[in-house]
Scaffold this motif. Sequence first.
Motif: not given
Lengths: 287, 280
Positions: A31, A40, A221, A267, A271, A275, B81, B94, B96, B98-103, B105-107, B149, B152
Amino acid sequence: MSAKKYEERNEKSREGRRSHLLRKWMLIGVALTFLGLFIFLPLIVVFSEATSKGFELYLLALTEPDALSAIKLTLITAAIAVPLNTVFGVLAAWAIAKFEFKGKNILITLIDIPFAVSPVIAGLVFVLLFGSQGLLGPFLEANNIKVIFGIPGIVLATVFITFPFVVRELIPIMQEQGTDEEEAALTLGANGWQMFFRVTLPNIKWGLLYGMILCNARAMGEFGAVSVVSGHIRGLTNTLPLHVEILYNEYNFTAAFAVASLLALLALVTLVIKSFVEWRSEKLRSE
Amino acid sequence: MRNTSKRHLLPGFGISMGFTMVYLSLIVLIPISVLFLKASTLSLSDFWQTVSDERVIASFKVTFSSSLIAALVNTVFGTLIAWVLVRYHFWGKRVVDALVDLPFALPTAVAGIALTAIYAPNGWIGQFFEPLGIKIAFSQLGITIALIFIGLPFVVRSVQPVLQDFDAQYEEAASTLGANSFQIFMKIILPAITPALLTGFALAFARALGEYGSVVFISGNMPMKTEIVPLLIITKLEQFDYAGAAAIATVMLLISFLLLFLINFWQWKQAKKHRAVKGV
């Protein structure tokens, strides 16, 4: 089942523990590798490329006039799109969640349309409507109003793209809360506004914030839809994402990544707030 | 039923519903119908000629096959995942999560240039594949990576809550009866999460079909090879072929509507089943 209970159950026997641990770390490994490669690493690349030629160049890329005007236009766009869609979101969620009427499912599906439509098509429909060859083109030209290749077009396309964010967050929350508290307030003599500001709003505030943050992130964005309607005039109709594209296509990679890092930072902030809001509402629910 | 009898007590239905309909019409419905109007100015044979053009068909093939592969990859790894996030404790979980949602939030443009910097022939990872003769960026592989990307979080966030609510009793019963982990997963867990998996898959697929920003940088945009449908629409627009652009967009839009309808119908059915089980 909670992670704790699951792990406890699997660790009862020694044999079970060994195979459980093996499986656990294998799955976590897969994962994290997948997330690392696809999620990342892009984030790390943005910041690393942005600062690769030193901090001075980084700051220069962010403070040159074109970048500043792109920042300004992005802020203006979000400042219009987010409040508009917030007002709509609250009103639409109120009608949908608190009342029964025919065709509710159809209405919800219609509200979802901007999520399903390609951003490029979202831009295209406004070109067809307001462009020089568009339906209202001759009228706009006669009155000297510029929508496409101008700021109004960018704002419109952004409003369209971010249309469902707030309402989609609010509907389930309002539905779950039912109508009892509002009815009690009314029975006790509150008027409509008092009921809304003292009962409804406090109940939905975290969900509302959540929806607005997502709406804002997307508004600042958005690339595809805005790219179609903007005309890419430097210093005039360039938002931050479009500015990134121009710099990148000019092989000015460091500057492109510097501006991109601003958006990546946005971004990350989104996040973090997201959270926090999730943690808050989870805590409220367990209380 | 209770709500129906009481609904006149609450104020504001007229004004909120009225505003909703006007705003929805102005921002969404009227602009979308203009697209259909424009496409309908073409005769049926012209429409067909535009849509069945060699280059258009090629772009549909690229878009659909990349989106399908990306959504399938996301379904497998997204489930894995979600499983790891729900069932295991580990350091940094925690963050990880939160970062799953990056796509989300990221332009997309930022994602696009970052992925290109990684997978280009001289990029962070691309340089190791270049000597092997494998081109990641500027090929369909690159398009697929960008779509992975983008899609996901849809699968993870669909499956995660279902796994969270899943009752452990079934697993324990199966384990007592001698089922191994693989059997438990295939026979007990998988059927329970299948509706969520399908929803996640459909959402990721639908998003991938229309995706533009993250793909244009990494795809190389070669006609017939790595040109996606949204890019082709823009190309038509730049050539002032508005009707052509509208025709291609109409086909895309109808497919999107079909998917949206399926997803909403599926979720509505699930919610109904859920309510029936709970006896609400």
